[in-house]
Design an enzyme around this catalytic site. Structure first.
Site, PDB file in Angstrom:
ATOM      1  N   HIS A 259       0.864   8.367  -2.564  1.00 18.23           N
ATOM      2  CA  HIS A 259      -0.037   7.467  -3.272  1.00 18.23           C
ATOM      3  C   HIS A 259      -1.468   7.563  -2.737  1.00 18.23           C
ATOM      4  CE1 HIS A 259       1.300   5.167   0.244  1.00 18.23           C
ATOM      5  NE2 HIS A 259       0.145   4.521   0.158  1.00 18.23           N
ATOM      6  N   ASN A 260      -2.414   7.404  -3.644  1.00 18.16           N
ATOM      7  CA  ASN A 260      -3.856   7.396  -3.340  1.00 18.16           C
ATOM      8  C   ASN A 260      -4.391   8.761  -2.902  1.00 18.16           C
ATOM      9  OD1 ASN A 260      -3.715   4.653  -3.829  1.00 18.16           O
ATOM     10  ND2 ASN A 260      -3.779   4.072  -1.668  1.00 18.16           N
TER      11      ASN A 260
END
EC number: 2.3.1.191
Length: 363
Positions: A259-260
């Site tokens: 994620h991210n």
């Protein structure tokens, strides 16, 4: 799918050598090539095997003496392996996915499909999703609500695309890819043992066992144009901002993107590579097979990470890295050579201690 040798040469932007009328049905390795096969003999070692087959024509390197191999025609290129890109596209007969919308497909009435989109059996397309023209969606694909896919996409069976995902034009997603699954984000009420160990580099004293609270993923995924994702790979959606993959990036099988994460354009992530959350990778980077990148790392442009390496700190642009932990490649090689010499050095040291002891020079 039959071409003349001259037609293939024209498609590759080079002049045909010899008989351009030779009929070519497929490409083959030199040793097993038939009379209507184009032998892929892109370097001398391969060309030596032409005599074991029945090829009349071959793809060779520039300047090769093609007639000496008993060929009737040839195509020669400065970089024949690059020619394979166009050549393989010409010869690819595809997977045979049918045109049109299969009657078992379930498509929400609010979804928008462009012209000539085909949808295979038992595929589900959610509300508000937009799919660009000339895209092919195979069987047993799930596309959640609020997904946007550009034109010319090719999505193979079993792919799962979760909500709030945007994918550019000409994407290729292989079997069982999952785009936009929740990020692996959990937190404890108080400082966890993991945080303590990380900050102290090993001391976990003073922490207690705690339950993990889940942080929901709200950020989605944004993928650029001409991105390919290999079978069983996953790209998690961001916690707040989107996980991003730049245009032209190619991702192999069994790759995990957390994620991210932000990945630049024209990168290459090889099999079983893993990128932990919130890491930023620049443009034109290569991650070798089984390499790993820790979370919150910054990697510059044009970086090459060797196979099975673990990147635990920031990497400046233009650097080649290798090892665990990853260091400059030349430093790693020098260290490895020294490590291999250690047994001999220890034996020499032991012998030297014995010599000194015999001469009465020891304490």
């Amino acid at each position: 799918m039959t071409y003349t040798l001259a037609e293939i040469a024209a498609a590759l932007g080079v002049e045909v050598q010899g008989d351009g009328s030779i009929q070519i049905d497929r490409v083959s390795e030199p040793a097993t090539a038939g009379s209507r096969d184009l032998a892929l003999a892109m370097k001398p070692d391969f060309a030596e095997q032409i005599g074991n087959g029945a090829a009349q024509a071959a793809l060779l390197w520039q300047g090769a003496d093609w007639q000496s191999y008993g060929l009737k025609g040839a195509i020669m290129m400065d970089r024949p392996r690059y020619g394979m890109a166009q050549l393989s596209a010409m010869m690819d007969q595809g997977q045979g996915y049918a045109a049109g919308i299969h009657p078992t497909a379930i498509i929400d009435p609010t979804a928008e499909l462009g012209e000539n989109v085909s949808v295979g059996p038992f595929t589900l397309i959610g509300a508000g999703t937009v799919i660009g023209a000339n895209s092919v969606i195979a069987s047993h694909v799930t596309i959640a609500p609020r997904v946007r896919i550009g034109e010319g996409a090719l999505i193979h069976p079993g792919v799962r695309i979760m909500a709030n995902t945007t994918i550019g034009a000409r994407a290729i997603l292989h079997g069982n890819v999952v785009i936009g699954g929740d990020g692996f984000s959990f937190v404890t009420p108080e400082k966890s043992a993991v945080e303590q160990v990380r900050s102290t580099l090993g001391d976990s004293s003073g922490t207690r066992a705690q339950a993990w609270a889940r942080i929901a993923s709200l950020g989605g995924v944004e993928i650029g144009d001409d991105v390919e994702v290999g079978a069983n790979s996953t790209i998690d959606q961001g916690s707040v901002r989107a996980t991003r993959v730049g245009s032209g990036t190619k991702i192999d099988n069994l790759v995990q993107v957390g994620h991210n994460v932000v990945i630049g354009h024209d990168c290459l992530l090889c099999a079983q590579a893993a990128v932990a959350g919130s890491t930023v990778i620049g443009n034109n980077c290569v991650l070798g097979g089984k390499s790993g990148v820790a979370d919150n790392i910054q990697i510059g442009d044009n970086v090459i990470i060797g196979a099975a390496s673990a990147v635990l700190s920031n990497v400046p642009s233009g650097r080649a890295m290798l090892g665990y932990p990853a260091v400059k490649m030349d430093t790693h090689i020098e260290t490895y050579k020294a490590l291999r010499r250690l047994p001999r050095l220890l034996r020499e040291f032991t012998d030297l201690k014995k010599t000194v002891s015999k001469n009465g020079l020891s304490d």
